[in-house]
Structure formats: C-alpha cells, structure tokens
Scaffold this active site. Sequence first.
Site, mmCIF file in Angstrom:
data_model
loop_
_atom_site.group_PDB
_atom_site.id
_atom_site.type_symbol
_atom_site.label_atom_id
_atom_site.label_comp_id
_atom_site.label_asym_id
_atom_site.label_seq_id
_atom_site.Cartn_x
_atom_site.Cartn_y
_atom_site.Cartn_z
ATOM 1 N N GLU A 270 0.843 -1.204 0.000
ATOM 2 C CA GLU A 270 0.000 0.000 0.000
ATOM 3 C C GLU A 270 0.877 1.253 0.000
ATOM 4 O OE1 GLU A 270 -2.893 -0.648 -0.792
ATOM 5 O OE2 GLU A 270 -3.051 -2.745 -0.128
ATOM 6 N N GLU A 299 -0.499 -0.872 -9.731
ATOM 7 C CA GLU A 299 -0.047 -2.117 -9.110
ATOM 8 C C GLU A 299 1.439 -2.358 -9.346
ATOM 9 O OE1 GLU A 299 -1.351 -4.295 -6.971
ATOM 10 O OE2 GLU A 299 -3.074 -2.960 -6.825
#
Lengths: 509, 509
Positions: A270, A299
Amino acid sequence: MEQYVQDTLTQFRQLVRKISSYGEALALMGWDLRTGAPRKGAELRADTIGVLATEHFKLSVSKEMGGYIEILSRPDVFEQLEDNDKRIVQDVRKEYELNEKIPPEKIQKYSSLTTHAQTVWEEAKHNDDFKGFEPLLSEIVAMKRDFIDYWGVKETRYDTLLDMYEPDLTVAKLDVVFDRLKARLVPLLEKIKQSAHQPDNDFLKQQYDIGQQEKIGHLLLKEMGFDFDAGRLDESVHPFATGLNPGDVRITTNYMPEDVMSAIFSSLHEGGHALYEQNISHDLAGTPLATGTSMGIHESQSRFWENVVGRSRSFWDRYYSDLQQLFPEQLKEVSLDTFYRAANRVENTLIRIEADELTYNLHIIIRYEIEKMLFNEGLDVKDLPKVWNSKYQEYLGITPPNDALGVLQDVHWSGGDFGYFASYSLGNMYAAQMTHTMRKELPDFEKWIAEGNLLPIKEWLTDKIYKYGKSRTPSELIQQITGEDLNPDYLADYLEEKYNEIYHLQTSN
Amino acid sequence: MEQYVQDTLTQFRQLVRKISSYGEALALMGWDLRTGAPRKGAELRADTIGVLATEHFKLSVSKEMGGYIEILSRPDVFEQLEDNDKRIVQDVRKEYELNEKIPPEKIQKYSSLTTHAQTVWEEAKHNDDFKGFEPLLSEIVAMKRDFIDYWGVKETRYDTLLDMYEPDLTVAKLDVVFDRLKARLVPLLEKIKQSAHQPDNDFLKQQYDIGQQEKIGHLLLKEMGFDFDAGRLDESVHPFATGLNPGDVRITTNYMPEDVMSAIFSSLHEGGHALYEQNISHDLAGTPLATGTSMGIHESQSRFWENVVGRSRSFWDRYYSDLQQLFPEQLKEVSLDTFYRAANRVENTLIRIEADELTYNLHIIIRYEIEKMLFNEGLDVKDLPKVWNSKYQEYLGITPPNDALGVLQDVHWSGGDFGYFASYSLGNMYAAQMTHTMRKELPDFEKWIAEGNLLPIKEWLTDKIYKYGKSRTPSELIQQITGEDLNPDYLADYLEEKYNEIYHLQTSN
C-alpha cells in the site's frame, strides 16, 4: 486564444474542480466506512454516498459538461490547449461518453448496491456464508452485464470491463500474455515443488506482538519515503490505499498476530500505491489527472516496493537486524539467509493476498478466467464456488475447505470491480520490466537498497512515473521508460533467476 | 391528498434528503480535519469543503425549494400533511426565508469573512493581539447588523440573533430569567468565598497516565449508554460532538496529563450531546428534524450528564473506587468526600470552559450583556476589551491580565455566532428543571446513580426528549416534561442545596 475559448476553458476547469470535490468527499466517506465508522450508521451512510455519487455522476454527464467538451474538442480549439488541458479534455470526454449512456437512476441504484454489498460481504466472509452474499452479488453482476450493453462491445463483452482499469487491454492481448507467462511459470513451479531445498518458514508463524509489528511497518514506510504529513496509516480488514488529494493519501494494513510478514508486506504494498499518489505533480491536483494512469501501472508500484524491493536479499541485508531487535525471542537464532528464503517460500496456498510472488500470478489467472466466464460465457453467480474450487484444484492442486477461504476472500466483486484483478499481474510484469531498465540507469540500485538508501529510487520513479499522474497513458509510460511494450518475459526472467538461487535449481540454459 | 400535493411532497422529501446528504458529508470532512487528517491535505480540503458548502447552500435557497415551500405552506395543503412533514416544512421555510432575504453576494462575503476570521482569531489569541483581530471582528459585527435589517426585528435587534439558536427567545424573557438567576447566585457565591471550608484540589493536578484516563472515560461512556456501535470516541484539541446520522454520532475529548478530571468531564459532556443524537427516532433520519431542537436543549443534555450526574456524590459513590484502582498512587490516600468536594470546588477564574457549575453562569451573563450592548446599544467593537474586563471585575472580582485570557478566549464571535452563548446557561437551567421532574417521576433516581444503573435515566430522557429530535420546540418540550415554562429557580435551588452542603454554609431559609 479567442475570448470564448478562454471563457469555456475557465468554466470547464471550475466544473472539473467541482467534480473532483465530490470525488474527494466520496473517497473520504468510503475510507471512513472501512476504517472505523460505527456499524449502525453504515446503512444511512450508504444512502448518503448514493446521493452524492449521483450528483457527482450527474455533473460528469451534464449538458454543461457536454457543451464544454464539444467546444474544446473541436480540432482548431483543441490544438490551442496546453498539454495537460488536452489530457483533461480527453479523460473527461471518455468518462462522459461512458456515463452518458447509463440512466441516472441505474447509477444511483448501483452505487447504493455496491456500498451496501461491501458490508454484507464482510459479514458473509466472516460467517463463511456465500448464500448470504449471493443475492447481492447476482444483482451486481446483472447490473454490470446490463451496463456493458449500454457501453457497447468491441471484441468481447469482458473487454469492456478490462478497458476501464487498463486502457485498450483486451482478452485477445491478455490471453497471449497470460499464456506466455503460464508457459514459463508452471514448469518453474513444478521444479520448485520437486526441489530438495524447501525453505522452512515455521518461525514466521509464531506469536508476534502487534505493537512491535506496528513499529517495523512504520519504520519501513518512513524509509521508503511515505510522507506521514501527507498521509496516514490505519487498520482495516482488507488493506487498501486511497488518495483524497496529493497531500492526503491514506493506507491501511491488517496485523496478524501469528504472521509477522503479512502486515510488513501489505504496508510496503500500500505504501507503493501511496508513493505514486503523494508524488503526483501538485499542478494536477483537483483535476482527473491527479491519480495513477491505470490500475496496472498503479499495481506495478505496489508490487515493485513489496516484491522487487521488499522481498529482496539486499533489503533484508539492511533491515533484518531491526526486525530481530523487535522480536529477539522469535528471531535471534534465525540467520538472514534462513529468513530471506522463508520470506520467499513458494507455496500453493488458498489466499491471494498471502501468496508468494510466483503463485500469485496463478491466483490472478484463475480470477481472470472466472470473470471471463461470467461476462463472456454466462456463468451463473450461484456456480461461482464450484468453479472457483475446481480452478484452484487445477492450477494449484488444492481445494478450499470453505468459501471464506475461497470465493469470498476478495473484496473486489462486492464493489463491482470486475476486470480489476488482471491489473495485479500486469503490475508484476510492468514492475519487472521497469526494474530491468532501472538497474541499467541506476547501477548502484542493489547497493542502495542494501544501505537503506531508498529515496533515490523513489526519486527515479517520481521522475519517470509518479509526477505524471494520469497525463501519460500506460503504453506511453512503459514505452518511454523501457523503450518497448509490455513484455511478460522480464517477469519470468526475474522469477527464474530469483528462485533458481533460492531453491538451488538446475538451470537448463 | 390530491396527486399534485403528493408529488410535491415526494419531491420535497427527496430534496430535503439530498440537502441532508451534503450535511453529512460536510460534517464528516469537518470531523476528519479535526481528528487526524494529514496536514498537507488541509488546504485542498478547505477548497473542497467550500465547493460542497456552496452547493449545500444553493439547494436550500433554490427556486425548486421555494416552489415546494410555497405549495406545501398553503393552508389547505398544509393541514393535510402529517405532523412530521408539517414540522419539516416549517423548519425548512424558516431557513429558506432567512437565507433568501440576504443578497447572495453578501452571504458569500460573510462566509469567506468568517472562515478567514477564525484563522486570524487563532493567531490573535495566540499573540494576545486584539488589535490584529479588531478590523475583522468589526466587519463581522457590521455585516451581522446589516443582516438583522434584512431579517427584520420584532422587539429588539438582538432578539433576531437569539432566535436563531433558541426559537422565540427574546431579551425581554432572558433579562427576567438572568436577573433572577443573578439575584440568587451572586449572594451564594459571596457566601462560598467566605466559607472556612474550601476544598483542596491539588491532588487532581498530579501526573495522570493518559492510557488510564482513556480507560475511565471509555467505562463511563459505556455506563451512561453511549452506543459504541453507533458512535466513536477520538481525540482533538477542543472536544466536540457531531452527529452524522443517528447511527453515527462522534465525540472527541482531550487528555491532559496534569488534570485527570478534564477528560472525564468533557467525555460526559460530549457523551450527553451524543446520547441525544443517537436516540433520535430513526424515522427522522435524513430530515432536518434529526438533530437537537435547540442549542439550549442540546446543552441541557451535555450539562445534565456532566454536572447533575457526573459531579454528584452518588455518581462517585459508585465510580470513585474504579478511578482509585486506575490511579492508586495518586488517589489511594484521598477519601471519597475529599475527592467529591475537590471536583466541585468553586473558583472565580478567567476562562469560561474551565469554570465550575456556579460561576459558569456568570461567564455567560457577562457575554450576554456585552452582546446586547453590541446589537441593541451600538457598543463599538474597539471598546470590547474595556467592557469585558470591567464586567469580569464586577461579577467575578478579577480582571484579565491580557486579552488572550479575556475577550479573545472564545471562538464564537470569529464565526459570527452572536446569540449562542446564552444556550449554555439555558442548558443549565433546563437541566435543573428537568431533573426536578425526573426525581419525582423516578423516585430511585439517586439510588440508581449510586448503583451505576444509569440506563433507566437515559430511557426516561429518550422518551421525554431525545426521540423527538427537532419535531418539538424547546418551549413545547419543557412544558410537556415539567408542566411549566423555563424557570431559573430550579437551577438556583439545585446549586444552593449542593453548595450549602459542600461549603458547610449557614442556610437562612
């Protein structure tokens, strides 16, 4: 620039800022629901989100917006715009054209439905109760199928969804990429399973104090350059990152007392998303360009920091002693090599977010194939657990003992995010490809990591990716950085090299 | 009901729900900024709040709203409405008429002015610089005087402001009430000052661990019936309560390491506000009736729980041992009686929010008299410090050594909230009057408190006050509960009885 163009542009920018304000409010309400909003307020909150999401939506398809887009898209006008304004017009137009096709009351219904479904999913997962979630999930899938009809289909129906997360991605392209990846990863996995050198990771599964886990997570986030004055770290059932504005990027993690690496890797993951959002040029704040350019590129950043950096030997050369100091009882007898190999143990397991770097891609391919069946082949929602379990048996040789550990494990479908999963593997592939270039341009890459000198790496990424936000497309970025299109071989090369070493594999080339 | 009335009502309800959604989003953004939003996002967040607040306001004065109100207010239509709809129409109309009378550019100017002034006030307070705040304050007062002309005047000009916080409150009524209160409290205070039995409270000012303070605060909130599934407790610089919806009511406190009672009393205080908001009938959710009926009634609940319950001997009969267990070092030698008297020590001090139950009312009367001078007698803003200091000397026998500890101490005027202060004393008076009835209707009131059996008290209040939200006026409520209008003698009786005992005063009656 003529006066009427100037005026139109000013009004257009104001409207875009207004839309972005609704976006920020909605993001905050979403964050809040997942990090500690009182349970009994959730239902009314879902209505409130529905109302504001509708307003947000109405603005983006308003006649006013249509008028501005029409004027600003005229070739003679468009060519007078600055580069960022051109990108904003294009981005807003794409959104406008998609949204304008759906009746507003359906959007409102969809929004309340998915907000509500996330709460129901959480309970269903908790109680291993797929039946409790099935009616809502069926409704979401039905609405999504309906939306595809409105949006229109180019090649296959599922392409329409893929394109929302990764512009221009299609089943035709992805089938080729995933086939190539499977062709290289499945034999590698086979060799790993047969290796006599299986790392032991039992010592990672002892009791690890949560307070100490918080300390190492916080330290690593600081080291990688997460700015705590422009973000915060909280806890939630499913870790996530959300950028409210470039000065307010929030991430969450989930501490597991019996798995010390889980929170560490989710924080790095994250944190990677957050670095991207925090370092977008502030010129783009309040515009639709102030976000990642695609889910795949997003991502690539979470996976770069989690895997390429966070699961590397160099990284733990530097930080393992910190971890040992926090957990002397559990780790003092464990060597760095043993720890490194344990943190990279390949295992056929049930849970995607706990998977290693290699099998992770198979978890994704399973979801990709199931979603393709849902939208291209009419798979019934009630059959999802059966299909899920049989695919896990086929690709990973294991069958989930229950749905909580199977089809209910991911939050995505409760939010209607079909087409998203592919991004995770795209991220792995982009990350490996970018790292290949980075190693050439930053020859001290490994040395810096081993010294905990991570900021120059963040700077390189800011300069090549982060600062642009959405003002470059994924294809432009990957071309600009690496000189070629997406190529799955870099990921396969990286994984082969890494695991050949860890598992002492005989290399055939 | 005719079809067009039915349709109008449906559309009106939808618009009202939409407005309430903006309110909830704005309240969450405000809560977030004060409880932990990252510093670097605050500036963009302020813009975002500005954008949504403008939309919120525009809806409440929209032509659409004007049209609905016009139709629904027609006598033949109005009489067909259900009771709650009547109240909603009246409430929305009051707001509409107030806002619609002021030219939009003045509203806009006032809104920027007061937003800006709050920052300037903070600095001025910090630097003890009244001159730095005076120009803005003068402008705010001038605009408010101008607004009174637009809104219209019934008896006196200040009445127009009082009515915004306490419907139908006037100077004529309040002068009588406050005069009566003064006539009884000033002699009582005099006797207290002369008493030979001054409580010692030094032991309350030792080091008290914050973690332990959190435990007692949490315990007391649970005991009084604060529903943690419909609310949460956080920290902020200044404690506050905010109701996002009846299932989501948030309070904050501020732990002071050297003052154990500060967080306890602020938790009980904000907890009282929260009980009110949490127990409003869910039928009213999403309407303007889903809040307290007036500031005075709201304050009656915070002050009831903080003072009538939380500063009572019975309460500490039950909970003092819990507090002692949490702080054995600081309290094991302190008897319950000593503790109780310390928690109720009366002192002539400078700062309103730190004042005891008795002198608090004098702090309010001072502000009331000054505001009356500002709006009814043309007092000049530049003379405020002089007037403030002389009133403090007159009523409390002390003169502030500087303006930071004097006229600059409160945030209210910087936000234009003239007329608000009276609510705090109204709250004390309402609370005492309601308690008088409660004691008759619940003969075991004291016994229950001493047993920690607080929930029947919460139930009584829910039944008499909370559930109604804003669907009864303050006067209706106090009449309905106690059978008479606001009567300051109950507060004076309560305070005399309490302090006669604590200070061993000779009673003359």
